[in-house]
Scaffold this active site. Structure first.
Site, PDB file in Angstrom:
ATOM      1  N   THR A 241       0.829  -1.213   0.000  1.00 44.40           N
ATOM      2  CA  THR A 241       0.000   0.000   0.000  1.00 44.40           C
ATOM      3  C   THR A 241       0.853   1.250   0.000  1.00 44.40           C
ATOM      4  O   THR A 241       0.457   2.274  -0.575  1.00 44.40           O
ATOM      5  CB  THR A 241      -0.933  -0.006   1.222  1.00 44.40           C
ATOM      6  OG1 THR A 241      -1.791  -1.144   1.139  1.00 44.40           O
ATOM      7  CG2 THR A 241      -1.781   1.244   1.278  1.00 44.40           C
TER       8      THR A 241
ATOM      9  N   SER B 166       1.089  -7.544  -0.492  1.00 46.06           N
ATOM     10  CA  SER B 166       1.670  -8.514   0.455  1.00 46.06           C
ATOM     11  C   SER B 166       0.743  -9.676   0.775  1.00 46.06           C
ATOM     12  O   SER B 166       1.184 -10.669   1.346  1.00 46.06           O
ATOM     13  CB  SER B 166       2.121  -7.822   1.744  1.00 46.06           C
ATOM     14  OG  SER B 166       1.027  -7.448   2.552  1.00 46.06           O
TER      15      SER B 166
ATOM     16  N   THR C 131       1.122  -4.067   4.400  1.00 49.13           N
ATOM     17  CA  THR C 131       0.796  -4.272   5.809  1.00 49.13           C
ATOM     18  C   THR C 131       0.037  -5.567   6.086  1.00 49.13           C
ATOM     19  O   THR C 131       0.009  -6.027   7.225  1.00 49.13           O
ATOM     20  CB  THR C 131      -0.029  -3.088   6.355  1.00 49.13           C
ATOM     21  OG1 THR C 131      -1.230  -2.954   5.590  1.00 49.13           O
ATOM     22  CG2 THR C 131       0.768  -1.801   6.298  1.00 49.13           C
ATOM     23  N   ASP C 132      -0.572  -6.180   5.056  1.00 47.25           N
ATOM     24  CA  ASP C 132      -1.378  -7.370   5.315  1.00 47.25           C
ATOM     25  C   ASP C 132      -0.567  -8.497   5.935  1.00 47.25           C
ATOM     26  O   ASP C 132      -1.056  -9.213   6.823  1.00 47.25           O
ATOM     27  CB  ASP C 132      -2.031  -7.862   4.022  1.00 47.25           C
ATOM     28  CG  ASP C 132      -3.293  -7.086   3.669  1.00 47.25           C
ATOM     29  OD1 ASP C 132      -3.760  -6.300   4.512  1.00 47.25           O
ATOM     30  OD2 ASP C 132      -3.810  -7.273   2.545  1.00 47.25           O
TER      31      ASP C 132
END
Length: 325
Positions: A16, A62, A95-96
């Site tokens: 992101t 990710s 961030t996932d």
């Protein structure tokens, strides 16, 4: 003799933080990894006291970061750590799965220099993008020699988290990350790096090239089908992390199946689905307790441990030790 400014290498992988959306009002409908690292650097202010060297390793979302991706990153980061012209390293990441990548790196990399992972909750094109500040602060922490003594770190929203405790705890807020129970390791504000807990960096448990054994996670819930356990066994897994109720409790219909799976050679680790707290349930002989590790971190530890050939009798000691790193 004039001391040269610290040199920080940025390794970009998409996410992101490099996302782009059609409108600056859009914080969710974007394409992750759309922008190259040079464009991320263009959003930073001039840094006269830090030298930057940026390289693009990948441009992915990710959620698609597979275990082979972790191993590729570990190799690249080991080379960056060994480079005499590098004083610290920043890894940009979606961030996932940022917490999984950070934990894998913590378990496999010997750090002589700071390694900081960062990302963003809003795409780079958003009117209030959080990526530029996160990247700036990650660079500043990576330029701080003391950071190496804390192991793999994540810098997000002004907080410094250790990989061991890092967790994504919200779907969209810019303060989506926390460190339950332990709290953040430190903070950064206006370039000042402050530490809230003493440095603690044990030696890595595994080598970056350690293969990863197949391990699945199942979450308990009322009415769970026994076919779920059968599917894990048929799928060729060598290990299973069972995210149980409360203190690792297992549905009564399922516990005999897990015990039989253990007798067939499946390594079964009991964790909790609650999100925090230590699992230490008496009367669970034959199962490994995840201790303080959440299901996702327990899975990665088990993947490495099984592939490294750690004897079953030593697995509980490993999990007990990792819980307090």
């Amino acid at each position: 003799m004039t001391r040269r400014p610290p040199a920080v290498r940025i390794l970009a992988t998409g996410g992101t933080i490099a996302g782009a959306a059609p409108s600056p009002c859009d914080t969710s409908g974007y394409r992750a990894g759309a922008l190259p690292v040079d464009e991320l650097l263009a959003a930073l202010p001039a840094l006269d006291d830090i030298r930057l060297d940026a390289r693009q390793l990948a441009s992915l979302d990710s959620k698609d970061a597979l275990p082979g991706f972790w191993q590729m990153l570990a190799g690249e980061l080991a080379r960056a750590q060994a480079d005499p012209d590098v004083d610290g390293v920043v890894l940009t990441h979606g961030t996932d799965t940022l917490e999984e990548t950070a934990w894998f790196l913590h378990l496999t990399l010997a750090l002589a220099k700071p390694l900081v992972v960062t990302g963003a909750m809003r795409p780079a094109t958003a009117a209030s993008a959080d990526g530029p500040m996160n990247l700036l602060q990650a660079v500043q922490v990576a330029a701080c020699p003391q950071a190496a003594r804390h192991g793999v770190l994540a810098v997000l929203n002004g907080r410094i988290h250790r990989a061991r405790h890092l967790r994504k705890a919200h779907t969209h807020r810019v303060d989506a990350f926390d460190s339950p129970e332990a709290g953040p390791a430190g903070f950064i504000q206006d370039g000042y790096v402050g530490w809230l807990s003493p440095a603690h960096r044990p030696a890595p448990r595994f080598a970056p090239e350690t293969p990863l054994a197949p391990v699945d996670i199942l979450f308990d819930y009322p009415g769970i089908s026994t076919a779920m356990v059968d599917a894990v066994l048929r799928g060729g897994a060598r290990g299973l992390v069972w995210a149980g109720y409360g203190n690792g409790s297992i549905s009564g219909r399922i516990e005999p199946l897990l015990r039989e799976a253990g007798r067939q050679g499946l390594a079964v680790v009991l964790a909790t689905r609650t999100g925090a707290g230590r699992v230490g349930r008496p009367g669970t002989d034959g199962f490994i307790q995840a201790a303080g590790l959440d299901p996702y971190k327990a899975r990665i530890a088990l993947m490495l441990a099984l592939a490294a050939g750690i004897p079953p009798s030593d697995l509980q000691s490993l999990f007990d030790t990792l819980s307090y790193e």
